[in-house]
Motif scaffolding. Sequence first.
Motif, PDB file in Angstrom:
ATOM      1  N   ARG A   1      70.550  15.267  65.400  1.00  0.00           N
ATOM      2  CA  ARG A   1      70.637  16.706  65.254  1.00  0.00           C
ATOM      3  C   ARG A   1      71.941  17.059  64.553  1.00  0.00           C
ATOM      4  NH1 ARG A   1      70.168  18.121  71.466  1.00  0.00           N
ATOM      5  NH2 ARG A   1      70.071  15.884  71.797  1.00  0.00           N
ATOM      6  N   TRP A   2      72.896  16.138  64.598  1.00  0.00           N
ATOM      7  CA  TRP A   2      74.237  16.457  64.124  1.00  0.00           C
ATOM      8  C   TRP A   2      74.537  15.778  62.806  1.00  0.00           C
ATOM      9  CZ3 TRP A   2      73.362  14.427  69.090  1.00  0.00           C
ATOM     10  CH2 TRP A   2      73.252  15.419  70.077  1.00  0.00           C
ATOM     11  N   GLN A   3      75.157  16.522  61.914  1.00  0.00           N
ATOM     12  CA  GLN A   3      75.538  15.996  60.612  1.00  0.00           C
ATOM     13  C   GLN A   3      76.734  15.069  60.720  1.00  0.00           C
ATOM     14  OE1 GLN A   3      74.184  16.301  57.486  1.00  0.00           O
ATOM     15  NE2 GLN A   3      72.495  17.069  58.724  1.00  0.00           N
ATOM     16  N   GLY A   4      77.699  15.460  61.533  1.00  0.00           N
ATOM     17  CA  GLY A   4      78.968  14.748  61.546  1.00  0.00           C
ATOM     18  C   GLY A   4      78.849  13.367  62.165  1.00  0.00           C
ATOM     19  N   PHE A   5      79.492  12.396  61.557  1.00  0.00           N
ATOM     20  CA  PHE A   5      79.389  11.024  62.028  1.00  0.00           C
ATOM     21  C   PHE A   5      79.902  10.884  63.464  1.00  0.00           C
ATOM     22  CE2 PHE A   5      80.754   6.727  62.744  1.00  0.00           C
ATOM     23  CZ  PHE A   5      79.716   5.977  62.212  1.00  0.00           C
ATOM     24  N   SER A   6      81.080  11.449  63.716  1.00  0.00           N
ATOM     25  CA  SER A   6      81.654  11.291  65.060  1.00  0.00           C
ATOM     26  C   SER A   6      80.850  12.030  66.121  1.00  0.00           C
ATOM     27  CB  SER A   6      83.109  11.762  65.088  1.00  0.00           C
ATOM     28  OG  SER A   6      83.919  10.755  64.543  1.00  0.00           O
ATOM     29  N   THR A   7      80.258  13.152  65.743  1.00  0.00           N
ATOM     30  CA  THR A   7      79.442  13.882  66.713  1.00  0.00           C
ATOM     31  C   THR A   7      78.240  13.020  67.103  1.00  0.00           C
ATOM     32  OG1 THR A   7      80.092  15.836  65.475  1.00  0.00           O
ATOM     33  CG2 THR A   7      78.445  16.151  67.184  1.00  0.00           C
ATOM     34  N   ARG A   8      77.653  12.385  66.094  1.00  0.00           N
ATOM     35  CA  ARG A   8      76.537  11.484  66.403  1.00  0.00           C
ATOM     36  C   ARG A   8      77.021  10.298  67.225  1.00  0.00           C
ATOM     37  NH1 ARG A   8      74.724   9.547  61.380  1.00  0.00           N
ATOM     38  NH2 ARG A   8      75.925  11.081  60.245  1.00  0.00           N
ATOM     39  N   ALA A   9      78.169   9.736  66.832  1.00  0.00           N
ATOM     40  CA  ALA A   9      78.681   8.558  67.548  1.00  0.00           C
ATOM     41  C   ALA A   9      78.874   8.873  69.027  1.00  0.00           C
ATOM     42  CB  ALA A   9      79.987   8.087  66.917  1.00  0.00           C
ATOM     43  N   ILE A  10      79.333  10.081  69.308  1.00  0.00           N
ATOM     44  CA  ILE A  10      79.669  10.437  70.689  1.00  0.00           C
ATOM     45  C   ILE A  10      78.436  10.905  71.472  1.00  0.00           C
ATOM     46  CG2 ILE A  10      81.006  12.104  72.079  1.00  0.00           C
ATOM     47  CD1 ILE A  10      83.149  11.858  69.756  1.00  0.00           C
ATOM     48  N   HIS A  11      77.480  11.526  70.791  1.00  0.00           N
ATOM     49  CA  HIS A  11      76.358  12.136  71.529  1.00  0.00           C
ATOM     50  C   HIS A  11      74.994  11.489  71.335  1.00  0.00           C
ATOM     51  CE1 HIS A  11      78.818  15.381  73.048  1.00  0.00           C
ATOM     52  NE2 HIS A  11      79.315  15.556  71.835  1.00  0.00           N
ATOM     53  N   ALA A  12      74.754  10.829  70.197  1.00  0.00           N
ATOM     54  CA  ALA A  12      73.392  10.356  69.948  1.00  0.00           C
ATOM     55  C   ALA A  12      73.007   9.256  70.934  1.00  0.00           C
ATOM     56  CB  ALA A  12      73.256   9.848  68.511  1.00  0.00           C
ATOM     57  N   GLY A  13      71.817   9.354  71.449  1.00  0.00           N
ATOM     58  CA  GLY A  13      71.273   8.307  72.313  1.00  0.00           C
ATOM     59  C   GLY A  13      71.320   8.648  73.789  1.00  0.00           C
ATOM     60  N   TYR A  14      72.142   9.624  74.157  1.00  0.00           N
ATOM     61  CA  TYR A  14      72.251   9.927  75.586  1.00  0.00           C
ATOM     62  C   TYR A  14      72.688  11.365  75.798  1.00  0.00           C
ATOM     63  CZ  TYR A  14      73.634   9.730  80.466  1.00  0.00           C
ATOM     64  OH  TYR A  14      73.730   9.981  81.812  1.00  0.00           O
ATOM     65  N   ASP A  15      71.924  12.090  76.597  1.00  0.00           N
ATOM     66  CA  ASP A  15      72.329  13.426  77.032  1.00  0.00           C
ATOM     67  C   ASP A  15      72.769  13.311  78.488  1.00  0.00           C
ATOM     68  OD1 ASP A  15      71.753  14.835  74.675  1.00  0.00           O
ATOM     69  OD2 ASP A  15      69.615  14.873  75.175  1.00  0.00           O
TER      70      ASP A  15
END
Length: 390
Positions: A12-26
């Motif tokens: 959902r997120w464009q930014g690399f770090s945002t994905r790194a920190i959030h993708a895969g787990y809520d």
Amino acid sequence: MSERRSAADSVRWQGFSTRAIHAGYDPDPQTGAVNVPIYASSTFAQDGVGGLRDGFEYARTGNPTRRALEANLAALEHGTYGRAFASGMAATDCLLRSTLRPGDHLVIPNDAYGGTFRLIDKVFTQWGITYSVAPVSDVAAVRDAIRPETKLVWTETPTNPLLNVGDIETIASIAHEAGAKLVVDNTFASPYLQQPLTLGADVVLHSTTKYLGGHSDVVGGALVTDSEELDEAFAFLQNGAGAVPGPFDGYLTMRGTKTLAVRMDRHCDNAEKVVEFLNSHDKIEAVLYPGLENHPGHEVAAKQMKRFGGMVSVLVKGGIEEAKAFCARTEVFTLAESLGGIESLIEHPGAMTHASTAGSLLEVPANLVRLSVGIEDIDDILGDLENALR
Ligand SMILES: *Cc1c(COP(=O)(O)O)cnc(C)c1O
């Protein structure tokens, strides 16, 4: 069968770090835990026979910690499917067995990771697989090495340990014209610096032991692809052969990926300074770094990488004795195999990581020294190199 999943919903997120920190787990809906729990469970209760609660039945097939990591890695590579393995070599083995059958042929770089070469040369050739060696930096040579029975073109870029650069987009089209798949071992660049699937690669392979884990505390590997067919083959062997990471390994790796961007930027900053220092040092014959304008792969690297990475190789003036002495005298740089961790490491590939290539087409120069530049303070790093070369 293994549960299917797509990382698309985590991108959902464009930014690399945002994905790194959030993708895969809520955050866990029940407890609010912001980090993925270490699900130390080998099996999962079923609500009636076959009534799986969240797709999990047995932890070799799937484990929630591993699933979070797999979705995270897929998101970082802009891929659809991620599969995590017990090591980079386990991922390599799965990829080779998923894509090659007896009689098939593959093309590998002339300076592929030593373990990759060893597995292909010592094991897969016994099962009727043949290979040709071509420098990844020479597109014409890669094209010439392809045969009618070529099913896989293997690239590493930058390569380990010579830091040669391959043009992913061009090699992808050459491979595809020949009906072969392209795999890129993206371990050296990490997804922060280079995303091969967006350049046409079919599969990205990682030793997550290196930059993704980033703290030299866990061994792991991964395969990421957009192809459902390939992912199904990977999932079959991941479960069928069972070279899976445990939940604690998955947790550690995911803890590492969250800080990949900040670590990589510091690795690159420090490596650039190390290159500048060594490039003008009178005990150094040559510095191999794609960021140098005179590096033969500089233009391609500048096109497909965000920065040039934290790995630096040098040829030491003199020969093997001078190279080994340099490795033995550093103090901030630890003399050890591996790379990509926060601490600086130094090694002699000919005697260590690439000893298995001796006498082969992949043999490395005897005076080669490889540096994995860590994220310590740059003045300490440079002072250490200065002392060791004195
Ligand atoms: C380390 C490494 C591998 C192998 O990974 P392991 O996690 O050690 O099994 C493969 N390719 C490259 C480029 C590596 O550096």
